[in-house]
Design a protein around this motif. Structure first.
Motif, PDB file in Angstrom:
ATOM      1  N   PHE A  76       0.883  -0.893   0.266  1.00 11.97           N
ATOM      2  CA  PHE A  76      -0.091   0.486  -0.190  1.00 11.97           C
ATOM      3  C   PHE A  76       0.922   1.219   0.290  1.00 11.97           C
ATOM      4  O   PHE A  76       0.198   2.488  -0.095  1.00 11.97           O
ATOM      5  N   GLY A  77       2.051   1.367   0.336  1.00 12.51           N
ATOM      6  CA  GLY A  77       2.515   2.313  -0.349  1.00 12.51           C
ATOM      7  C   GLY A  77       3.693   2.972   1.412  1.00 12.51           C
ATOM      8  O   GLY A  77       3.368   2.267   2.142  1.00 12.51           O
ATOM      9  N   PRO A  78       5.046   3.801   0.550  1.00 14.49           N
ATOM     10  CA  PRO A  78       5.860   4.620   1.700  1.00 14.49           C
ATOM     11  C   PRO A  78       4.503   5.005   3.319  1.00 14.49           C
ATOM     12  O   PRO A  78       5.349   4.429   4.356  1.00 14.49           O
ATOM     13  N   GLU A  79       3.636   5.344   3.333  1.00 13.02           N
ATOM     14  CA  GLU A  79       3.342   6.038   4.845  1.00 13.02           C
ATOM     15  C   GLU A  79       2.308   4.431   5.304  1.00 13.02           C
ATOM     16  O   GLU A  79       2.432   4.284   6.319  1.00 13.02           O
ATOM     17  N   ALA A  80       1.617   3.680   4.952  1.00 12.92           N
ATOM     18  CA  ALA A  80       1.506   2.478   5.299  1.00 12.92           C
ATOM     19  C   ALA A  80       2.720   1.417   6.010  1.00 12.92           C
ATOM     20  O   ALA A  80       2.479   0.947   7.291  1.00 12.92           O
ATOM     21  N   TYR A  81       3.385   1.032   5.557  1.00 12.93           N
ATOM     22  CA  TYR A  81       4.869   0.621   5.977  1.00 12.93           C
ATOM     23  C   TYR A  81       5.173   1.607   6.366  1.00 12.93           C
ATOM     24  O   TYR A  81       5.639   0.672   8.178  1.00 12.93           O
ATOM     25  N   ALA A  82       5.609   2.844   6.976  1.00 11.36           N
ATOM     26  CA  ALA A  82       5.700   3.612   7.963  1.00 11.36           C
ATOM     27  C   ALA A  82       5.680   3.607   9.385  1.00 11.36           C
ATOM     28  O   ALA A  82       5.558   3.221  10.297  1.00 11.36           O
ATOM     29  N   ALA A  83       3.628   3.290   9.013  1.00 17.95           N
ATOM     30  CA  ALA A  83       2.829   3.284   9.844  1.00 17.95           C
ATOM     31  C   ALA A  83       2.853   1.765  10.844  1.00 17.95           C
ATOM     32  O   ALA A  83       3.244   1.571  11.874  1.00 17.95           O
ATOM     33  N   PHE A  84       3.316   0.480   9.905  1.00 16.97           N
ATOM     34  CA  PHE A  84       3.528  -0.951  10.146  1.00 16.97           C
ATOM     35  C   PHE A  84       4.873  -1.036  10.531  1.00 16.97           C
ATOM     36  O   PHE A  84       4.555  -1.240  12.309  1.00 16.97           O
ATOM     37  N   THR A  85       6.225  -0.474  10.590  1.00 12.06           N
ATOM     38  CA  THR A  85       6.928  -0.765  11.122  1.00 12.06           C
ATOM     39  C   THR A  85       7.010  -0.003  12.376  1.00 12.06           C
ATOM     40  O   THR A  85       7.935  -0.250  13.713  1.00 12.06           O
ATOM     41  N   GLY A  86       6.530   1.428  12.736  1.00 14.32           N
ATOM     42  CA  GLY A  86       6.345   2.290  13.892  1.00 14.32           C
ATOM     43  C   GLY A  86       5.807   1.252  14.936  1.00 14.32           C
ATOM     44  O   GLY A  86       6.790   1.572  15.820  1.00 14.32           O
ATOM     45  N   LEU A  87       4.257   0.797  14.499  1.00 16.57           N
ATOM     46  CA  LEU A  87       3.919   0.012  15.828  1.00 16.57           C
ATOM     47  C   LEU A  87       4.819  -1.334  16.087  1.00 16.57           C
ATOM     48  O   LEU A  87       5.193  -1.806  17.042  1.00 16.57           O
ATOM     49  N   SER A  88       5.552  -1.600  14.445  1.00 16.17           N
ATOM     50  CA  SER A  88       6.389  -2.880  15.449  1.00 16.17           C
ATOM     51  C   SER A  88       7.995  -2.536  15.982  1.00 16.17           C
ATOM     52  O   SER A  88       7.728  -3.451  16.551  1.00 16.17           O
ATOM     53  N   ALA A  89       7.971  -1.089  16.222  1.00 17.79           N
ATOM     54  CA  ALA A  89       9.379  -1.280  16.848  1.00 17.79           C
ATOM     55  C   ALA A  89       8.597  -0.696  18.026  1.00 17.79           C
ATOM     56  O   ALA A  89       9.919  -0.453  19.205  1.00 17.79           O
ATOM     57  N   SER A  90       7.736   0.117  18.842  1.00 17.04           N
ATOM     58  CA  SER A  90       7.787  -0.176  19.607  1.00 17.04           C
ATOM     59  C   SER A  90       7.225  -1.475  20.903  1.00 17.04           C
ATOM     60  O   SER A  90       8.116  -1.788  20.214  1.00 17.04           O
ATOM     61  N   PRO A  91       6.820  -0.808  22.165  1.00 17.20           N
ATOM     62  CA  PRO A  91       7.632  -1.460  22.724  1.00 17.20           C
ATOM     63  C   PRO A  91       6.993  -2.786  22.822  1.00 17.20           C
ATOM     64  O   PRO A  91       7.163  -3.632  23.122  1.00 17.20           O
TER      65      PRO A  91
END
Length: 158
Positions: A76-91
């Protein structure tokens, strides 16, 4: 007055109703024995390993869904990927990924234990208990080593 629950193997009694529901006769005329409750069983490491194997397999199914979501975010693109990786990198996200890593490493170690058992080796009670304990320990050590490597290399940070 209802008739008492037939004794297992007693074909002379009619089916009655017990505390676990109606007794259903098998085709041979006998009633099946009632299953024991977990309180009857003495806990041991092979029982724990069996339960953990099932739980880890279920967790891996949930992990497959997360990998699918990751691929969708990538599509779905860079924005969706950034949101997913941001959640994945949270504690919380790191805790979920660690749990999935633990499920994967334990399921792998337990699968190797099952391969040994399938060969006919290690089925004696003491050996089976040892292999079960080793599979639990190996899964934990492998997961911790993997995540220690990620933190040491700087690939993951809190």
């Amino acid at each position: 007055m209802t008739s008492p629950l037939p004794v297992s193997g007693d074909a002379s009694k009619t089916s009655g109703t017990g505390q676990n529901g109606p007794a259903v006769r098998q085709p041979n005329g006998r009633t099946p024995p009632l299953s024991p409750h977990l309180q009857v069983w003495r806990w041991h490491v092979t029982m724990l390993a069996s339960i953990l194997h099932r739980v880890s397999g279920s967790a891996l199914s949930a992990g497959a869904v997360l990998v699918g979501i990751w691929l969708l975010a990538l599509a779905f693109g860079p924005e969706a990927y950034a949101a997913f990786t941001g959640l994945s990198a949270s504690p919380l996200g790191l805790l979920v990924w660690f749990g999935l890593t633990l499920a994967l490493t334990y399921h792998l170690a337990s699968g190797i234990r099952h391969l040994v058992w399938d060969s006919g080796a290690g089925l004696e009670p003491k050996t089976a208990s040892l292999l079960s304990g080793l599979s639990i320990a190996a899964g934990l050590v492998l997961a911790l080593a993997f995540w220690a490597g990620l933190f040491i290399s700087g690939s993951v940070a809190l």
